[in-house]
Design an enzyme around this catalytic site. Structure first.
Site, PDB file in Angstrom:
ATOM      1  CG  LEU A  38      -1.838  -1.123   1.465  1.00 28.97           C
ATOM      2  CD1 LEU A  38      -2.730  -1.136   2.732  1.00 28.97           C
ATOM      3  CD2 LEU A  38      -2.849  -1.087   0.048  1.00 28.97           C
ATOM      4  N   GLY A 114      -8.738  -2.612  -9.793  1.00 28.91           N
ATOM      5  CA  GLY A 114     -10.197  -2.119  -9.832  1.00 28.91           C
ATOM      6  C   GLY A 114     -10.732  -1.549 -11.047  1.00 28.91           C
ATOM      7  CG  ASP A 307      -0.418  12.879  -8.837  1.00 26.18           C
ATOM      8  OD1 ASP A 307      -0.730  13.758  -7.845  1.00 26.18           O
ATOM      9  OD2 ASP A 307       0.492  12.043  -8.972  1.00 26.18           O
ATOM     10  CB  ALA A 315       2.269  13.459  -2.122  1.00 21.00           C
ATOM     11  CG  HIS A 440      19.131  35.636  15.906  1.00 23.89           C
ATOM     12  ND1 HIS A 440      19.599  35.757  14.518  1.00 23.89           N
ATOM     13  CD2 HIS A 440      20.361  35.711  16.824  1.00 23.89           C
ATOM     14  CE1 HIS A 440      20.970  35.918  14.791  1.00 23.89           C
ATOM     15  NE2 HIS A 440      21.545  35.860  16.260  1.00 23.89           N
TER      16      HIS A 440
END
Length: 461
Positions: A38, A114, A307, A315, A440
């Site tokens: 996965l 799928g 995508d 991502a 700083h």
């Protein structure tokens, strides 16, 4: 037949996040994944393994520079197979983590390919069997794959894609990288640091062509100084495979021989064979699935995120879309994605990061702008780190003080960019950033100084 409220096809950073959010909101949820592990391309063959490789090269680079810090190290060497093993171990750990999250959230994982079968049904094909499941809502998160160049066929031997470049059996002496986007530049940085003679060719007139030109130009200057050869406004004219090398003639006239070639010229959507012909789903001219602002496709109860739904192919954008999509399905008060607030990161040495409009884009959009720049060699922490090559550039609307864009190159800028992303998300102004107290010594002080510099008020340059 198993029935679910929400089923996600694809387990990348869009898919598995969508499944988790759906389960959190009380939906009976499933995920379909064709690969054994996965996490999708990002986790297995993209974001994570490349950053692991780059971390290893960073350690090697620092060891080689150790005498600058008063430390002597003898007989420095590396083993490429051990570096690759480190990278793959990181991947295995995170992939197991995604598997754990599926179990923790009671998400059913269906292993197989799928395919939409119409009427809210999904066919799942694998080596052992074929099964069907039904789902009230289906989210497509099938991602993208590397785009090929006509006449330059990736073979895993002489011609590599990103996956081959992550698992080299040995280092080539010379390497050509075609394309200078984030992927090409990261591999250039990794291989060059390990001593490979690296050449980049880019068809556009600057490397990192999506970045602000000041950043791209400085990046090219720094990479050239590191020994990387860069040919912009160039393409491959002729391409000949030899026994253990490739002969390449560039459009600019140069004729060169390389041990290996990496093709890094963008991506194309994984829309083939997933059953789109059984739906009303439409594709854009560039091959991505068309959706509305809530990621609904033209097919009722079918959605697309990440995508496969179009650029920017990142991502973090996919994960954000996942949450928006699921919360909209749940009837919650989901927010719309602001594309101008999506940060981009390139993990080379030095790193590059940006958010919002470039200077050129801001001018073309009609803004009257002011620009602030602050260089790393004026920053105390950067000097202490001996990382003085860098720049933070900030673009501000002169009329309203709105932060239009920020662009960075230098040490750890991929961590710094979130400051500007948050400021944009909150619709912050230059006054808000000027009024913020930065600790700083930190590299983040460059953010403050770049905004001050837009009004000629920089205190340290």
């Amino acid at each position: 037949m198993n029935e679910y409220d929400i089923t996600v096809i694809g387990s990348g950073p869009g898919g598995y996040i969508a499944a988790i959010r759906a389960a959190q909101l009380g939906f009976k949820t499933a995920i379909v994944e064709k690969e054994e592990n996965l996490g999708g391309i990002c986790l297995n063959w993209g974001c994570i393994p490349t950053k692991s490789l780059l971390r290893a090269s960073e350690v090697y680079r620092l060891i080689r520079r150790s005498e600058e810090f008063g430390i002597k190290v003898k007989d420095t060497s590396f083993d490429i197979q051990s570096i690759v093993k480190y990278s793959r171990n990181v991947v295995d750990k995170l992939s197991s983590g995604v598997e754990y999250l599926m179990k923790k959230n009671n998400i059913k994982v269906h292993q197989g390919f799928g395919k939409l079968a119409g009427n809210r049904t999904i066919k799942i094909l694998n080596d052992k069997k074929e099964e069907e499941i039904s789902s009230k809502h289906i989210i497509l998160a099938t991602g993208v794959r590397a785009r090929n160049l006509p006449g330059i066929e990736v073979d895993g031997d002489l011609i590599w894609n990103a996956q081959h470049a992550m698992t080299p059996k040995k280092l080539p002496k010379s390497l050509l990288i075609i394309g200078s986007g984030a992927i090409g530049i990261e591999f250039a940085s990794f291989y060059s640091t390990l001593g490979v003679d690296v050449t980049i060719i880019e068809v556009k007139d600057t490397i990192l062509p999506l970045e602000d030109k000041d950043i791209s130009n400085l990046a090219q200057e720094i990479f050239t100084k590191q020994g990387i050869k860069i040919y912009t406004s160039n393409s491959v004219k002729t391409f000949t495979k030899n026994k253990d090398s490739v002969q390449v003639q560039l459009s600019g006239g140069d004729n060169k021989e390389f041990d290996r070639v990496i093709v890094a010229v963008g991506v194309q959507a994984n829309t083939e064979n997933i059953g789109l012909e059984n739906t009303k789903i439409k594709l854009s001219p560039s091959g991505f699935i068309e959706t509305n602002e809530w990621y609904e496709t033209s097919e009722s109860s079918v959605y697309a995120i990440g995508d496969v739904a179009g650029p920017p192919c990142l991502a973090h954008k996919a994960s954000h879309e996942a949450v928006i999509c699921v919360e909209k399905i749940a009837g919650k008060n989901a927010h719309k994605l602001k594309k101008e607030c999506i940060p981009n990161c390139t993990y080379s040495h030095p790193q590059v990061a940006s958010v919002g409009l470039t200077e050129e884009q801001a001018i073309k959009s009609g803004y009257d702008i002011k620009v602030g720049k602050f260089h790393s060699n004026f920053n105390g922490k950067s000097i202490a780190l001996s990382e003085t090559e860098g720049l933070v550039k900030t673009i501000i609307d002169k009329k309203t003080g709105e932060l239009l864009g920020s662009h960075m190159i230098g040490a750890e800028v991929t961590e710094l960019i979130s400051n500007f992303a948050l400021a944009k998300q909150l619709e912050g102004t230059d006054f808000d950033i000027k009024s913020t107290i930065f600790p700083h010594p930190t590299i983040s002080e460059m953010i403050h100084e770049s905004v001050l510099a837009a009004d000629g008020e920089s205190l340290n340059s």
